[in-house]
Design an enzyme around this catalytic site. Structure first.
Site, PDB file in Angstrom:
ATOM      1  N   GLN A   1      66.661 -43.290  34.507  1.00 38.65           N
ATOM      2  CA  GLN A   1      66.826 -42.057  35.280  1.00 38.65           C
ATOM      3  C   GLN A   1      65.523 -41.698  35.983  1.00 38.65           C
ATOM      4  OE1 GLN A   1      68.314 -39.161  32.486  1.00 38.65           O
ATOM      5  NE2 GLN A   1      70.284 -40.195  32.290  1.00 38.65           N
TER       6      GLN A   1
ATOM      7  N   LYS B   1      79.798 -45.158  34.097  1.00 36.22           N
ATOM      8  CA  LYS B   1      79.306 -43.829  34.507  1.00 36.22           C
ATOM      9  C   LYS B   1      78.084 -43.969  35.398  1.00 36.22           C
ATOM     10  CE  LYS B   1      78.233 -40.796  31.135  1.00 36.22           C
ATOM     11  NZ  LYS B   1      76.913 -40.159  31.176  1.00 36.22           N
TER      12      LYS B   1
ATOM     13  N   LYS C   1      68.745 -36.854  24.155  1.00 38.35           N
ATOM     14  CA  LYS C   1      69.995 -37.164  24.878  1.00 38.35           C
ATOM     15  C   LYS C   1      70.900 -35.921  24.842  1.00 38.35           C
ATOM     16  CE  LYS C   1      68.922 -41.285  26.190  1.00 38.35           C
ATOM     17  NZ  LYS C   1      68.703 -41.519  27.619  1.00 38.35           N
TER      18      LYS C   1
ATOM     19  N   ARG D   1      70.379 -37.310  18.905  1.00 34.07           N
ATOM     20  CA  ARG D   1      71.334 -38.259  18.303  1.00 34.07           C
ATOM     21  C   ARG D   1      70.852 -38.843  16.986  1.00 34.07           C
ATOM     22  NH1 ARG D   1      73.597 -40.866  23.994  1.00 34.07           N
ATOM     23  NH2 ARG D   1      75.155 -39.224  24.284  1.00 34.07           N
TER      24      ARG D   1
ATOM     25  N   ARG E   1      67.245 -30.052  28.102  1.00 30.18           N
ATOM     26  CA  ARG E   1      66.689 -31.413  28.176  1.00 30.18           C
ATOM     27  C   ARG E   1      65.455 -31.447  29.083  1.00 30.18           C
ATOM     28  NH1 ARG E   1      71.554 -35.525  28.896  1.00 30.18           N
ATOM     29  NH2 ARG E   1      69.833 -37.004  28.579  1.00 30.18           N
TER      30      ARG E   1
ATOM     31  N   ASP F   1      72.436 -45.946  24.956  1.00 30.44           N
ATOM     32  CA  ASP F   1      73.565 -45.020  24.774  1.00 30.44           C
ATOM     33  C   ASP F   1      74.519 -45.468  23.666  1.00 30.44           C
ATOM     34  OD1 ASP F   1      72.650 -43.387  26.793  1.00 30.44           O
ATOM     35  OD2 ASP F   1      73.876 -44.313  28.348  1.00 30.44           O
TER      36      ASP F   1
ATOM     37  N   ARG G   1      75.978 -43.418  40.990  1.00 31.18           N
ATOM     38  CA  ARG G   1      75.189 -43.995  42.087  1.00 31.18           C
ATOM     39  C   ARG G   1      76.059 -44.290  43.304  1.00 31.18           C
ATOM     40  NH1 ARG G   1      72.756 -44.682  37.320  1.00 31.18           N
ATOM     41  NH2 ARG G   1      70.540 -45.150  37.152  1.00 31.18           N
TER      42      ARG G   1
HETATM   43  C1  S3P Z   1      71.252 -43.612  32.660  1.00 32.45           C
HETATM   44  C2  S3P Z   1      70.100 -43.939  32.023  1.00 32.45           C
HETATM   45  C3  S3P Z   1      69.891 -43.794  30.586  1.00 32.45           C
HETATM   46  C4  S3P Z   1      71.158 -43.399  29.818  1.00 32.45           C
HETATM   47  C5  S3P Z   1      72.024 -42.465  30.571  1.00 32.45           C
HETATM   48  C6  S3P Z   1      72.397 -43.037  31.931  1.00 32.45           C
HETATM   49  C7  S3P Z   1      71.372 -43.867  34.101  1.00 32.45           C
HETATM   50  O1  S3P Z   1      68.893 -42.841  30.387  1.00 32.45           O
HETATM   51  O2  S3P Z   1      70.839 -42.842  28.569  1.00 32.45           O
HETATM   52  O3  S3P Z   1      73.204 -42.182  29.856  1.00 32.45           O
HETATM   53  O4  S3P Z   1      72.491 -43.856  34.633  1.00 32.45           O
HETATM   54  O5  S3P Z   1      70.327 -44.086  34.745  1.00 32.45           O
HETATM   55  P1  S3P Z   1      67.333 -43.235  30.475  1.00 32.45           P
HETATM   56  O6  S3P Z   1      67.225 -44.681  30.818  1.00 32.45           O
HETATM   57  O7  S3P Z   1      66.767 -42.409  31.547  1.00 32.45           O
HETATM   58  O8  S3P Z   1      66.819 -42.952  29.117  1.00 32.45           O
END
Ligand code: S3P
Length: 450
Positions: A180, A32, A353, A357, A133, A326, A37
């Protein structure tokens, strides 16, 4: 079986009979994070980006729809293939509507970075879970770069982003490890004057850095500090998206905790910033072989063979938390089936999240007869056996895809059937989960509400 006839807004439950084991060889859908990206960088690049192995889940489709709404021409997706006719960094057009990111925090936070650098105004919104969120964690540092972003009360979506702001590079220390947050700033940095420098307190997934480099953009990585200079160009590239280790995690856990299982997961992304689930399961006594390791498009990929064994409870090492962020819903099920206690701390991020969770998993585990004790930033799980109620147990997923899939796997070791409520959002990350899980040996079917 009602899965295919369900109305899009109807609820969907999983019914899983107890027992069984997982065997065979399978490939879970595309990663994902990498899929998001690939769409984003492909849209912002010059030239044609060809993607294969794309995750056609709702989250990624939301990102794709957003770029289409901004005038980017895309062919597909068809069987995981996509051709993106890149618009270039300055070629997006103003969207006529608010951009709906659905359930996806990744889409919203990364898009906030990209949209902060555009000449036009935009609005980012999402579903009920996403609209609860925290977005202040990206809105604040982006504002420090000169972006103009308004959030709803408490830093929540929708985000109203005013275009035409000249961004400037900043030095930013992320207060919590977040890929993120890091990625939002780096993407805004493409549009900034000077250098944008992000330091992370612990390693998080580095797909943005790797893919930017794959698109010919200079990114400097020095320990935990990542920097880039604005004003460059992204050049289209071919991307082969590996299978998502976060989706593989449900099968890894299911097979690892179930004697007699022997399962091979093919072509899984094993980027070291994502393999916490392997390290944690091995520390619990799981047998997982990483075979046929290779590098594809700048990302390490391998086949994973997992066989069933007796797991034991552990104290989860702090440095593994961002590397498995995750995978905790699945890992909590492994902990519930292990001998002894499992302790997790330093994982407060799990509370923000797709659901809280920690709370949601503790609630479901208790329904399965497991002693699960919440702490502010973690959980203590007393492993042993799951409920033996012949009448079955009902568990609420609270609309969280990973919670739903984790409790589905719990049935492998439960004494009675499990009904998991509200599983529709599994489609955000793992289309085809039920069919694949059944092929591997789980007695799972779908049903509408009673
Ligand atoms: C993700 C970063 C993670 C993850 C999310 C996908 C990403 O979050 O929990 O499902 O694609 O950058 P954070 O690292 O921001 O907590």
């Amino acid at each position: 079986m009602t899965a295919s006839s369900e109305k899009p807004d109807a609820s969907l439950d999983y019914l899983i009979e107890p027992g069984g084991r997982l065997t065979g060889q399978l490939r879970v859908p595309g990663d994902k994070s990498i899929s998001h990206r690939s769409v984003m960088l492909g849209a912002l690049a010059r030239g044609q980006t060809r993607v294969s192995g794309l995750l056609e889940g709702e989250d990624v489709l939301a990102t794709l729809a957003a770029f289409r709404a901004m005038g980017v021409q895309v062919e597909g997706p068809r069987d995981g293939r996509l051709v993106i006719h890149g618009a270039g960094l300055h070629g997006l057009r103003p969207p006529a509507v608010a951009l709906d990111m659905g359930n996806s925090g990744t889409a919203m936070r990364l898009m906030a970075g990209i949209l902060s650098g555009q000449a036009f105004d935009s609005v980012l919104t999402g579903d009920e879970s996403l609209c609860n969120r925290p977005m202040g964690r990206v809105a604040e540092p982006l504002s420090a770069m000169g972006a103009h972003i308004e959030t709803a009360a408490g830093g929540k979506p929708p985000l109203r982003i005013r275009g035409g702001q000249q961004l400037r590079g900043i030095d930013y220390h992320l207060p919590v490890p977040s890929a993120q947050g890091k990625s939002a700033l780096l993407l805004a940095g493409l549009y900034a004057d000077g250098v944008t420098r992000v330091s992370e307190p612990a390693p998080t997934r580095d797909h943005t850095e790797r893919m930017l480099q794959g698109f010919g953009y200079a990114v400097e990585v020095d320990g935990g500090t990542i920097s880039l200079r604005g004003g460059g160009v992204l050049t289209a590239s071919a991307i082969d998206v590996p299978a998502d280790i976060s989706s593989a995690a449900f099968f890894l856990v299911g097979a690892a905790m179930t004697p007699g299982s022997d399962l091979v997961l093919e072509h899984v992304g094993v980027n070291p910033t994502r393999t916490g689930v392997l390290n944690i399961l091995r520390a619990m006594g799981a047998t997982i072989e990483v075979v046929n390791e290779r590098t594809i498009g700048g990302e390490p990929v391998a086949d994973l063979r997992v066989t069933g064994s007796r797991l034991r409870g552990i104290t989860i090492a702090q440095d593994q938390v961002p590397l498995a962020i995750d995978e905790f819903p699945a890992l909590f099920i492994a902990a519930a089936c292990a001998e002894g206690q499992t302790r997790l701390a330093g994982a407060g991020e799990l509370r923000v999240k797709e659901s809280d969770r920690i709370a949601v998993m503790a609630e479901g585990l208790k329904r399965l007869g497991v002693a699960a004790h919440e702490t502010p930033d973690g959980i203590i799980i007393q492993g042993g056996s799951l409920a033996a109620s012949r009448d079955g147990v009902e568990v609420a997923s609270h609309g969280d895809h990973r919670v739903a899939m984790a409790f589905a796997m719990a049935a492998l070791r439960a004494g009675g059937s499990i009904r998991v409520r509200d599983c529709r959002n599994v489609a955000t990350s793992f289309p085809g989960f039920v069919a694949l899980a059944r092929r591997a040996g789980l007695s799972i079917r779908t049903a509408g509400p009673d």
